[in-house]
Design a protein around this motif. Structure first.
Motif, PDB file in Angstrom:
ATOM      1  N   MET A  76       9.046  -5.198  -3.761  1.00 31.57           N
ATOM      2  CA  MET A  76       7.603  -5.115  -3.582  1.00 31.57           C
ATOM      3  C   MET A  76       7.082  -6.178  -2.611  1.00 31.57           C
ATOM      4  N   GLU A  77       7.565  -7.397  -2.741  1.00 33.73           N
ATOM      5  CA  GLU A  77       7.092  -8.466  -1.854  1.00 33.73           C
ATOM      6  C   GLU A  77       7.380  -8.134  -0.400  1.00 33.73           C
ATOM      7  N   ALA A  78       8.589  -7.629  -0.140  1.00 31.94           N
ATOM      8  CA  ALA A  78       8.968  -7.310   1.238  1.00 31.94           C
ATOM      9  C   ALA A  78       8.166  -6.133   1.774  1.00 31.94           C
ATOM     10  N   LEU A  79       7.925  -5.124   0.932  1.00 26.49           N
ATOM     11  CA  LEU A  79       7.138  -3.967   1.362  1.00 26.49           C
ATOM     12  C   LEU A  79       5.706  -4.376   1.699  1.00 26.49           C
ATOM     13  N   MET A  80       5.117  -5.211   0.858  1.00 25.49           N
ATOM     14  CA  MET A  80       3.755  -5.667   1.114  1.00 25.49           C
ATOM     15  C   MET A  80       3.683  -6.476   2.404  1.00 25.49           C
ATOM     16  N   GLN A  81       4.704  -7.273   2.660  1.00 26.98           N
ATOM     17  CA  GLN A  81       4.708  -8.070   3.886  1.00 26.98           C
ATOM     18  C   GLN A  81       4.821  -7.190   5.126  1.00 26.98           C
ATOM     19  N   VAL A  82       5.583  -6.110   5.018  1.00 25.67           N
ATOM     20  CA  VAL A  82       5.679  -5.173   6.142  1.00 25.67           C
ATOM     21  C   VAL A  82       4.313  -4.563   6.438  1.00 25.67           C
ATOM     22  N   ILE A  83       3.603  -4.171   5.390  1.00 23.84           N
ATOM     23  CA  ILE A  83       2.272  -3.584   5.564  1.00 23.84           C
ATOM     24  C   ILE A  83       1.354  -4.543   6.301  1.00 23.84           C
ATOM     25  N   VAL A  84       1.387  -5.801   5.905  1.00 15.75           N
ATOM     26  CA  VAL A  84       0.547  -6.808   6.549  1.00 15.75           C
ATOM     27  C   VAL A  84       1.005  -7.066   7.979  1.00 15.75           C
ATOM     28  N   ASP A  85       2.307  -7.256   8.170  1.00 18.78           N
ATOM     29  CA  ASP A  85       2.835  -7.568   9.499  1.00 18.78           C
ATOM     30  C   ASP A  85       2.567  -6.451  10.507  1.00 18.78           C
ATOM     31  N   GLU A  86       2.608  -5.210  10.035  1.00 15.61           N
ATOM     32  CA  GLU A  86       2.422  -4.067  10.924  1.00 15.61           C
ATOM     33  C   GLU A  86       0.955  -3.671  11.091  1.00 15.61           C
ATOM     34  N   GLY A  87       0.066  -4.402  10.453  1.00 17.60           N
ATOM     35  CA  GLY A  87      -1.353  -4.160  10.642  1.00 17.60           C
ATOM     36  C   GLY A  87      -1.867  -2.876  10.010  1.00 17.60           C
ATOM     37  N   VAL A  88      -1.220  -2.419   8.919  1.00 19.65           N
ATOM     38  CA  VAL A  88      -1.702  -1.228   8.203  1.00 19.65           C
ATOM     39  C   VAL A  88      -3.053  -1.557   7.584  1.00 19.65           C
ATOM     40  N   ARG A  89      -3.997  -0.645   7.680  1.00 22.84           N
ATOM     41  CA  ARG A  89      -5.348  -0.918   7.217  1.00 22.84           C
ATOM     42  C   ARG A  89      -5.718  -0.207   5.922  1.00 22.84           C
ATOM     43  N   ILE A  90      -4.866   0.698   5.443  1.00 24.98           N
ATOM     44  CA  ILE A  90      -5.165   1.447   4.215  1.00 24.98           C
ATOM     45  C   ILE A  90      -3.930   1.475   3.330  1.00 24.98           C
ATOM     46  N   ALA A  91      -4.083   1.125   2.063  1.00 25.84           N
ATOM     47  CA  ALA A  91      -2.981   1.172   1.107  1.00 25.84           C
ATOM     48  C   ALA A  91      -3.449   1.835  -0.180  1.00 25.84           C
ATOM     49  N   PHE A  92      -2.624   2.740  -0.684  1.00 26.41           N
ATOM     50  CA  PHE A  92      -2.846   3.346  -1.996  1.00 26.41           C
ATOM     51  C   PHE A  92      -1.770   2.796  -2.919  1.00 26.41           C
ATOM     52  N   THR A  93      -2.184   2.168  -4.009  1.00 26.39           N
ATOM     53  CA  THR A  93      -1.231   1.636  -4.973  1.00 26.39           C
ATOM     54  C   THR A  93      -1.234   2.510  -6.222  1.00 26.39           C
ATOM     55  N   SER A  94      -0.108   2.522  -6.924  1.00 24.84           N
ATOM     56  CA  SER A  94       0.026   3.371  -8.112  1.00 24.84           C
ATOM     57  C   SER A  94       1.100   2.792  -9.018  1.00 24.84           C
ATOM     58  N   ALA A  95       1.153   3.337 -10.248  1.00 29.44           N
ATOM     59  CA  ALA A  95       2.219   2.999 -11.196  1.00 29.44           C
ATOM     60  C   ALA A  95       2.363   1.498 -11.416  1.00 29.44           C
ATOM     61  N   GLY A  96       1.248   0.852 -11.695  1.00 29.00           N
ATOM     62  CA  GLY A  96       1.298  -0.578 -11.962  1.00 29.00           C
ATOM     63  C   GLY A  96      -0.096  -1.168 -12.061  1.00 29.00           C
ATOM     64  N   ASN A  97      -0.142  -2.474 -12.236  1.00 33.59           N
ATOM     65  CA  ASN A  97      -1.405  -3.198 -12.407  1.00 33.59           C
ATOM     66  C   ASN A  97      -2.031  -3.496 -11.047  1.00 33.59           C
ATOM     67  N   PRO A  98      -3.219  -2.954 -10.753  1.00 35.60           N
ATOM     68  CA  PRO A  98      -3.817  -3.190  -9.433  1.00 35.60           C
ATOM     69  C   PRO A  98      -4.184  -4.644  -9.186  1.00 35.60           C
ATOM     70  N   ALA A  99      -4.383  -5.402 -10.257  1.00 37.01           N
ATOM     71  CA  ALA A  99      -4.763  -6.800 -10.096  1.00 37.01           C
ATOM     72  C   ALA A  99      -3.653  -7.617  -9.438  1.00 37.01           C
ATOM     73  N   THR A 100      -2.419  -7.141  -9.518  1.00 35.69           N
ATOM     74  CA  THR A 100      -1.281  -7.904  -9.002  1.00 35.69           C
ATOM     75  C   THR A 100      -1.325  -8.057  -7.486  1.00 35.69           C
ATOM     76  N   TRP A 101      -1.688  -7.011  -6.763  1.00 32.69           N
ATOM     77  CA  TRP A 101      -1.584  -7.023  -5.302  1.00 32.69           C
ATOM     78  C   TRP A 101      -2.893  -6.762  -4.561  1.00 32.69           C
TER      79      TRP A 101
END
Length: 314
Positions: A76-101
């Motif tokens: 998860m940490e690496a995936l989130m970092q890729v999203i940030v590094d690549e400048g993705v502007r929209i993320a849909f999260t699921s199957a977990g606590n939204p407060a975490t990320w």
């Protein structure tokens, strides 16, 4: 202006579900080019693969797209970092606590939507600071809510629990269904199954053709001791049903399922030994279409249903 269209900068309030082994850059870019919001399904991608798909999607469309991230998955940490590094502007999260990320993503100017299966979790998502929620009913494919609340009941309950922009998911695959959930309080829809069964989907052709032959009752929610999953009839599902009928423990089920079952079934087309996941609404469709054809059907169907409804006298 429609709140979902405004939030994501899209023409139609239609989001393509970020499904494992179906939602690569070809599908996501095609949906975005057709006026909806395409999502890459990061649940079946390692970080380097996600980075590749983000770059290919950006090259294939100048329209907004996003990434769906099931929070129960590893790396998860690496995936989130890729999203940030690549400048993705929209993320849909699921199957977990939204407060975490959510805080992390918002701090990097990412718009966040979270998928929920209950009004209680919708309220928690709003408290966590998400920008929108997806109310996903029992009819949906893949991993599902333990509450088994149908979309018809879930959407108005979530609408009552939160003022956030709301998308309905689960059993939504037609324009008339879009109108129905709009009447219940949804601002837009998230559609998985119908887009999974398109030419642009990365699912195997054998999987697509099987799903296009399904009838009512050919999918069933199982694996509730692990993570509730809607499975298509077949050898894998039969074994799961038999194990659950005799009271198999979560550890026994986990040992049987193992790793890579969904890849085997959905991506590699092993219809016997693979895990096959699709929504109930698959039984309404028989033809393999392009994303453009599906989007046209959705828009035309919505408009027709709206006109027909206006003719009714109550």
């Amino acid at each position: 202006m429609n709140r979902i269209c405004k939030l994501f900068g899209i023409r139609y309030p239609v989001v393509q579900g970020g499904m494992v082994w179906c939602s690569g850059w070809r599908l996501a870019s095609a949906v975005s080019n057709a006026g909806g919001l395409g999502l890459l399904g990061a649940g079946s991608m390692h970080p380097d693969v996600l980075r590749e798909h983000i770059r290919k999607c950006r090259a294939a469309t100048g329209e907004p797209f996003g990434v769906n991230i099931p929070l129960m998955y590893p790396e998860m940490e690496a995936l989130m970092q890729v999203i940030v590094d690549e400048g993705v502007r929209i993320a849909f999260t699921s199957a977990g606590n939204p407060a975490t990320w959510t805080g992390f993503l918002k701090s990097h100017r990412v718009t966040v939507a979270h998928v929920v299966s209950s009004a209680r979790f919708a309220a928690k998502s709003e408290a966590a600071g998400v920008d929108a929620v997806v109310a996903e009913g029992f009819e949906a494919g893949g991993h599902n809510g333990r509450e088994e609340t149908t979309t018809l009941c879930l959407v108005p309950a979530v609408r009552r629990a939160t003022s956030l922009p709301l998308m309905a998911a689960g059993g939504v695959g037609t324009g008339s269904a879009m109108l129905a959930v709009h009447a219940l309080g949804a601002d837009g829809v998230q559609i998985g199954t119908r887009f999974a069964l398109t030419h642009e989907s990365s699912a195997h052709e054998r999987f697509k053709q099987l799903c296009l032959s399904l009838n009512e009752g050919d999918t069933k929610l199982l694996l509730k001791k692990l993570s509730p999953t809607r499975l298509v009839k077949g050898d894998f599902r039969t074994t799961v049903e038999e194990m659950e009928a005799r009271g198999a423990t979560a550890d026994e089920l986990l040992a049987f399922v193992g790793r890579g079952r969904a890849r085997k079934g959905i991506f590699e087309g092993d219809l016997s030994g693979g895990e096959l996941e699709i929504g109930q609404v698959a039984s309404l469709f028989r033809d393999l279409q392009s994303v453009d054809e599906v989007m046209k059907d959705l828009v035309d169907g919505y408009q027709k249903a709206r006109r027909d409804t206006e003719l009714l006298n109550f």
